[in-house]
Design an enzyme around this catalytic site. Structure first.
Site, PDB file in Angstrom:
ATOM      1  N   LYS A 201       0.863  -1.182   0.000  1.00 32.86           N
ATOM      2  CA  LYS A 201       0.000   0.000   0.000  1.00 32.86           C
ATOM      3  C   LYS A 201       0.894   1.224   0.000  1.00 32.86           C
ATOM      4  O   LYS A 201       1.690   1.444   0.918  1.00 32.86           O
ATOM      5  CB  LYS A 201      -0.911   0.010   1.220  1.00 32.86           C
ATOM      6  N   LYS A 256      -2.164  -1.484  -3.756  1.00 33.33           N
ATOM      7  CA  LYS A 256      -3.000  -0.283  -3.721  1.00 33.33           C
ATOM      8  C   LYS A 256      -2.123   0.959  -3.812  1.00 33.33           C
ATOM      9  O   LYS A 256      -1.145   1.051  -3.064  1.00 33.33           O
ATOM     10  CB  LYS A 256      -3.815  -0.276  -2.410  1.00 33.33           C
TER      11      LYS A 256
END
Length: 332
Positions: A201, A256
């Site tokens: 992320k 992400k």
């Protein structure tokens, strides 16, 4: 690779007709590839638009269950649940995150009762619950304390699993939290609760509309999350993070944001060959919607093309706010 030359080889031949294009198509997108992120808020018959995400709404649980029922009928296998927490429940130590009577815990129980076959994924992170908007417990200087935060994440993940969540998805990027969550789930005999680790992320600027949606943007202010989320310039580090989470007990991993990081998706899938997911995040959604609303792009075709790109890059599934719309298009 065999060398093929023109004119004996004309690659356009196979593109001539729809039937032959279909026969040679390498990537297929179906509703089963989609996970729908949703925002739940308190109350009944409550529906609030998210201004920075046209078409996305915060929904009270009663309305969410009806929307989830439709998603299930469309063939979407799972939804990802994100809470809109009242400001009065936010605190420095995020105690509301693991309350058995909290919004997420109650929503999980109700959704599983109404739709037992629909997969429910819960976000394990503290930013919706902290008064400062960070994903963890901070010290006097505002630095997020890793091990102290993991202690609270354990309680949060356990409360979600006990409520009936099928998948807990730690999105906080604290070191070691996957191993600790797996240990506690095993200890409590919740052995079939899956972990979807947000392993890579990035500290991205694409998250702004999401923070508006859950109400953490104002709390975070001008601070950022670069001391725990990944540097967008790094790719090798993502493989290290993913490998660590797998070793600690993750069942699947998340990259992400999505489209700007499809190279990372491909590397993870090629090198580690594990269930790999990606998130078409709020900023990606907002940019698409701005183009659609201005007539600059054709909405239906671009939605399906963008999601097909995730699949082509190696993603086994995509979290996308377009999930229901895409599923309807795929059914046509």
């Amino acid at each position: 690779m065999t060398t093929r030359q023109f004119p004996s080889t004309r690659l356009r031949r196979m593109r001539r007709d729809e039937f032959s294009r279909r026969l040679m198509r390498e990537t297929t997108l179906t509703p089963a590839d989609l996970i729908w992120p949703v925002f739940v808020l308190e109350g009944k018959n409550q529906r609030e638009a998210v201004p920075s995400m046209p078409g996305v709404e915060r929904l009270s649980l009663d309305l969410l269950i009806e929307e989830a029922r439709e998603a299930h009928l469309l063939g979407i296998p799972a939804l990802a649940l994100f809470p809109v927490v009242d400001a009065s429940l936010k605190s420095e130590l995020a105690e509301e995150a693991y309350s058995a009577s909290g919004l997420v815990q109650r929503s999980v129980r109700a959704l599983k009762e109404a739709l037992p076959e629909l997969g429910i994924i819960t976000d394990v992170a503290l930013d919706p619950y902290t008064s400062h908007g960070q994903d963890g417990i901070i010290d006097a200087q505002g630095y997020v304390l890793n091990d102290r935060t993991v202690e609270t994440l354990l309680k949060q993940a356990l409360s979600h699993a006990e409520a009936g969540a099928d998948v807990v998805a730690p999105s906080d990027m604290m070191d070691g939290r996957i191993g600790e969550i797996r240990r506690v789930l095993e200890q409590e005999q919740l052995v079939n609760t899956r972990i979807m680790a947000y392993s890579a992320k990035y500290a991205s600027r694409y998250y702004g509309p999401f923070r508006d949606a859950v109400g953490s943007s104002a709390n975070l202010g001008k601070a950022d999350k670069s001391t725990y989320q990944m540097d967008p310039a790094n790719g090798d580090e993502a493989l290290h993070e993913v490998a660590l989470d797998l070793a600690e007990g993750a069942d699947m991993v998340m990259i992400k944001p999505g489209m700007p990081y499809l190279d990372v998706v491909r590397r993870v899938k090629d090198e580690l060959k594990v269930p790999t997911f990606a998130y078409q995040v709020s900023g990606e959604y907002a940019m698409h919607m701005a183009a659609f609303e201005n007539g600059w792009l054709d909405a239906d075709s671009v939605i399906l093309e963008s999601l097909t790109c995730f699949k082509r890059a190696g993603a086994d599934g995509v979290l996308t706010y377009f999930a229901k719309r895409a599923a309807r298009l795929l059914a046509q």
